[in-house]
Design a protein around this motif. Structure first.
Motif, PDB file in Angstrom:
ATOM      1  N   VAL A   1       0.853  -1.187   0.000  1.00 20.97           N
ATOM      2  CA  VAL A   1       0.000   0.000   0.000  1.00 20.97           C
ATOM      3  C   VAL A   1       0.886   1.233   0.000  1.00 20.97           C
ATOM      4  CG1 VAL A   1      -1.749   1.299   1.283  1.00 20.97           C
ATOM      5  CG2 VAL A   1      -1.836  -1.211   1.244  1.00 20.97           C
ATOM      6  N   ARG A   2       0.627   2.144  -0.922  1.00 19.51           N
ATOM      7  CA  ARG A   2       1.360   3.409  -0.983  1.00 19.51           C
ATOM      8  C   ARG A   2       0.516   4.552  -0.450  1.00 19.51           C
ATOM      9  NH1 ARG A   2       6.641   3.554  -2.881  1.00 19.51           N
ATOM     10  NH2 ARG A   2       7.181   1.398  -3.278  1.00 19.51           N
ATOM     11  N   ARG A   3      -0.799   4.477  -0.677  1.00 16.49           N
ATOM     12  CA  ARG A   3      -1.694   5.545  -0.232  1.00 16.49           C
ATOM     13  C   ARG A   3      -3.106   4.991  -0.154  1.00 16.49           C
ATOM     14  NH1 ARG A   3      -3.829  10.699  -3.342  1.00 16.49           N
ATOM     15  NH2 ARG A   3      -4.477  11.914  -1.558  1.00 16.49           N
ATOM     16  N   VAL A   4      -3.878   5.475   0.804  1.00 10.33           N
ATOM     17  CA  VAL A   4      -5.282   5.086   0.946  1.00 10.33           C
ATOM     18  C   VAL A   4      -6.116   6.360   1.010  1.00 10.33           C
ATOM     19  CG1 VAL A   4      -6.974   3.859   2.364  1.00 10.33           C
ATOM     20  CG2 VAL A   4      -4.625   3.030   2.259  1.00 10.33           C
ATOM     21  N   ASP A   5      -7.186   6.403   0.234  1.00 17.36           N
ATOM     22  CA  ASP A   5      -8.114   7.541   0.250  1.00 17.36           C
ATOM     23  C   ASP A   5      -9.521   7.005   0.499  1.00 17.36           C
ATOM     24  OD1 ASP A   5      -9.599   9.828  -0.071  1.00 17.36           O
ATOM     25  OD2 ASP A   5      -8.680  10.400  -1.977  1.00 17.36           O
ATOM     26  N   PRO A   6      -9.877   6.831   1.781  1.00 17.16           N
ATOM     27  CA  PRO A   6     -11.183   6.260   2.103  1.00 17.16           C
ATOM     28  C   PRO A   6     -12.350   7.101   1.583  1.00 17.16           C
ATOM     29  CG  PRO A   6      -9.801   6.414   4.072  1.00 17.16           C
ATOM     30  CD  PRO A   6      -9.101   7.146   2.977  1.00 17.16           C
TER      31      PRO A   6
ATOM     32  N   GLN B   1     -13.092  -2.480   2.890  1.00 15.45           N
ATOM     33  CA  GLN B   1     -11.846  -3.227   2.999  1.00 15.45           C
ATOM     34  C   GLN B   1     -10.634  -2.306   3.136  1.00 15.45           C
ATOM     35  OE1 GLN B   1     -11.824  -5.910  -0.395  1.00 15.45           O
ATOM     36  NE2 GLN B   1     -12.682  -7.538   0.871  1.00 15.45           N
ATOM     37  N   LEU B   2     -10.819  -1.020   2.897  1.00 14.00           N
ATOM     38  CA  LEU B   2      -9.718  -0.068   3.044  1.00 14.00           C
ATOM     39  C   LEU B   2      -9.510   0.348   4.496  1.00 14.00           C
ATOM     40  CD1 LEU B   2     -10.333   2.267  -0.032  1.00 14.00           C
ATOM     41  CD2 LEU B   2      -8.870   0.240   0.126  1.00 14.00           C
ATOM     42  N   ALA B   3     -10.508   0.086   5.339  1.00 14.90           N
ATOM     43  CA  ALA B   3     -10.417   0.476   6.748  1.00 14.90           C
ATOM     44  C   ALA B   3      -9.218  -0.198   7.397  1.00 14.90           C
ATOM     45  CB  ALA B   3     -11.700   0.085   7.483  1.00 14.90           C
TER      46      ALA B   3
END
Length: 114
Positions: A48-53, A84-86
């Motif tokens: 994972v490089r970045r997450v934008d919920p 699933q991003l949580a």
């Protein structure tokens, strides 16, 4: 001669020689990726490089994705199930399944790497 030439298209139409197969005529042929079930897709190792919920997007540095004929790279995927991003954060190792859904690269399933 004029009458014969104008009757030919009508004769072909009457014989059914001017029709396309139903799937082609209706334009309803399913794309190959849509026919595959999620469980049939390979699990791909990624970081994972970045997450934008807020937008349901995740940037992943991933290995080769054979079902998409794609080599490893870093790119953004839309999460099919944003929940699933949580808990995901940059640097996490994950495994995911990728597909193209309605023209969008989609992470169909994302799980922590073992």
């Amino acid at each position: 001669m004029k009458n014969t030439a104008s009757l030919l298209p009508l004769a072909l139409l009457a014989l059914g020689l001017n029709t396309a197969p139903p799937a082609l005529a209706q334009g309803t042929a399913a794309p190959p990726a849509a026919a595959a079930s999620a469980s049939a897709l390979p699990l791909i190792d990624a970081e994972v490089r970045r997450v934008d919920p807020a937008t349901g997007k995740v940037t992943l540095k991933h290995g080769d994705i054979p079902n998409l004929d794609m080599t490893g790279m870093t790119m953004v995927f839309v999460a099919r199930q944003p929940a699933q991003l949580a808990g995901l954060k940059a640097g996490d190792k994950v495994r995911f399944r990728a597909d193209v859904i309605k023209g969008v690269y989609t992470a169909v399933d994302i799980v922590p790497a073992p």
